[in-house]
Design an enzyme around this catalytic site. Sequence first.
Site, PDB file in Angstrom:
ATOM      1  CB  CYS A 179      -0.686  -0.042   1.235  1.00  7.37           C
ATOM      2  SG  CYS A 179      -1.901   1.450   1.470  1.00  7.37           S
ATOM      3  CB  CYS A 208      -3.467   3.876  -4.845  1.00  6.89           C
ATOM      4  SG  CYS A 208      -4.541   2.818  -3.884  1.00  6.89           S
TER       5      CYS A 208
END
Length: 255
Positions: free
Chosen positions: A70, A181
């Site tokens: 992440c 992302c």
Amino acid sequence: MKDQIVVIDSGLGGLNIYNTLVEQFPNENYIYVADEAYLPYGTKTKEFLTKRVEALINHFKDSKAIIIACNTASSVLPFMEKQYDNVVGIIELTANYASSINQKGSILVLATNLTIELGEYQKHIKLNNKESIPVKGSDFVTLVENKQTMDDKIYHDEAIKLIENKLLEHLGKFDTFICGCTHFGYLIPYFKEVLGDANYVVSDFVVAESLKTKVVLNKTKSNPTRLVYTTGNKDEFQLKMQSLKMNYKAESIAI
């Protein structure tokens, strides 16, 4: 030390990296953790997210490698990467790679709200003497996570509308686009439909290359394990994976 590589993400996004690692290094044991109990990361505070990421790392601290897939979680990692030598974040790696292929114009960085606010991408791009166009895009995470609730046309139309609203004003100002992302890799066909060709950069490749230099990889192993966990509802996560044609079996984990 446990002979396993752990990939941690807030939800579905890091499965792109997980799949790439499984394909490139098939003799490793892998664990994927989707921290869906705390999704989305991109709207949390830095203080909360720092504690959460540290708890996840501590749970798996004896692993061969811990990949923080992440981007938002990676943005609070710098001191932890020094504290844990088996932890791999992705922001610096991705920013450096994007800078190396950028030829003209700026580097557009689409990332979650918190990632943009913390400025790690902008910092590393500037260190490479490049210019960045940072764009907050936590809305895109919500779109990808909700895919299983929409038919293909509605999903397509929602994606195009969001891209036009958020990114169309920057058309022509960049030649390199960082999907900051892991969720955003799923949206590249829609980015291309609105924005055309560019260097679309995702973190799969750079993480795989980095891993080769950080750990001793197994050349052979009988029956390596492939585990996928969620801290949220495993049935809901299973449906999300199926909507993206991921065939792993989800199990619950409490951390």
